[in-house]
Scaffold this active site. Sequence first.
Site, PDB file in Angstrom:
ATOM      1  N   GLU A 108      -3.582   8.038  -4.070  1.00 32.31           N
ATOM      2  CA  GLU A 108      -4.077   7.596  -5.378  1.00 32.31           C
ATOM      3  C   GLU A 108      -5.384   8.284  -5.754  1.00 32.31           C
ATOM      4  O   GLU A 108      -6.216   8.519  -4.886  1.00 32.31           O
ATOM      5  CB  GLU A 108      -4.268   6.073  -5.358  1.00 32.31           C
TER       6      GLU A 108
ATOM      7  N   HIS B 238      -1.816   0.692  -9.743  1.00 34.94           N
ATOM      8  CA  HIS B 238      -2.467  -0.164  -8.747  1.00 34.94           C
ATOM      9  C   HIS B 238      -3.296  -1.249  -9.443  1.00 34.94           C
ATOM     10  O   HIS B 238      -4.482  -1.433  -9.163  1.00 34.94           O
ATOM     11  CB  HIS B 238      -3.347   0.675  -7.816  1.00 34.94           C
TER      12      HIS B 238
ATOM     13  N   ARG C  46       0.856  -1.188   0.000  1.00 40.52           N
ATOM     14  CA  ARG C  46       0.000   0.000   0.000  1.00 40.52           C
ATOM     15  C   ARG C  46       0.892   1.237   0.000  1.00 40.52           C
ATOM     16  O   ARG C  46       1.963   1.249   0.613  1.00 40.52           O
ATOM     17  CB  ARG C  46      -0.919   0.025   1.231  1.00 40.52           C
TER      18      ARG C  46
END
Length: 337
Positions: A283, A301, A254
Amino acid sequence: MENHNHEAKANQNYLCNSLPEVLVLEPPPVFKFHGDQLSKRFHFLKAWESPLPLHQYLTIHSQSVQALLSSGRNPITSEIIQLLPSLGIIVTPSAGLNHIDLQECRRRQISIVTAGTLYSEDVADLAVGLLIDVFKKISTADRYVRHGLWASQPDYQFPLGSKLGGKQVGIVGLGSIGLNVAKRLEAFGCNILYNSRQKRPSIPYPYYSDVCDLAALCDVLIICCGLTDETRHMINKEVLLAMGKEGVIINVGRGPIIDEKEMVGCLVQGEIAGAGLDVFENEPCVPKELVQLDNVVLSPHKAVHSEETLMALCDLVVGNFEAFFSKKPLLTPLVDY
């Protein structure tokens, strides 16, 4: 014709009303590819399509909603959970759980279902791919050829890459993903070390309880752990500097596990050699400095998004919801959370 359309619509409404009801706050990626298949099994309450504020929408459906499918992006807060007194299960296809208020779920005895180890091989593949790209400068070489520089700048000295074999690779988080990364990199002749919440007696790799000590011994640090209060900004400037100027960091965990501002500074100043990143702190916003650096490889991602895995995920989601509604054991429940 009008009567036929009315009858078809009535049949469709009856079918929807007879299916088990599942709340979805925001569509998960599996919807894009397998939404039709899922909709044959369940009636989805699509909160994102409603013009009502979320709390009003949830209040309207508060008594009927027993199941929730989470996208992994929209936080499942205690406030949302408290608006759903009949909620009994949350199914999340996300690899992480930091978007769910686990304490409130525990208090309410709400079952949480994850993707289990379904994503492990895909994420490990991407981690190794990012590392190979950074070391062998594949993306840099691709841009060099596509932009015509190979032909127009014959005297340009293209930067040398690095071998993977013999590199010291530190894996932070030796769960299913980390173990798959280790297995792949062993085949390249890398030496594996690891940091985890605790030492795993059955694992032969050297264990380091302090991530800074691990970083000091490694050419590469690969982040595979989950995001918790303890791991947030765990990879700070001290850890980054411990790797040295030849160090490379890969993150498939993450974004906030790394102090992104400090990492950007280290990359810009040449205090570490490069990075391969599938996740970011805010993000989808990516620092412009990262975009401009040739020694950084970026991915949006998408580590888990393969055709095969999304099909398997669809089957897993269906299987878990069917088990819940038929009061059978769940397929991939989260235990001891």
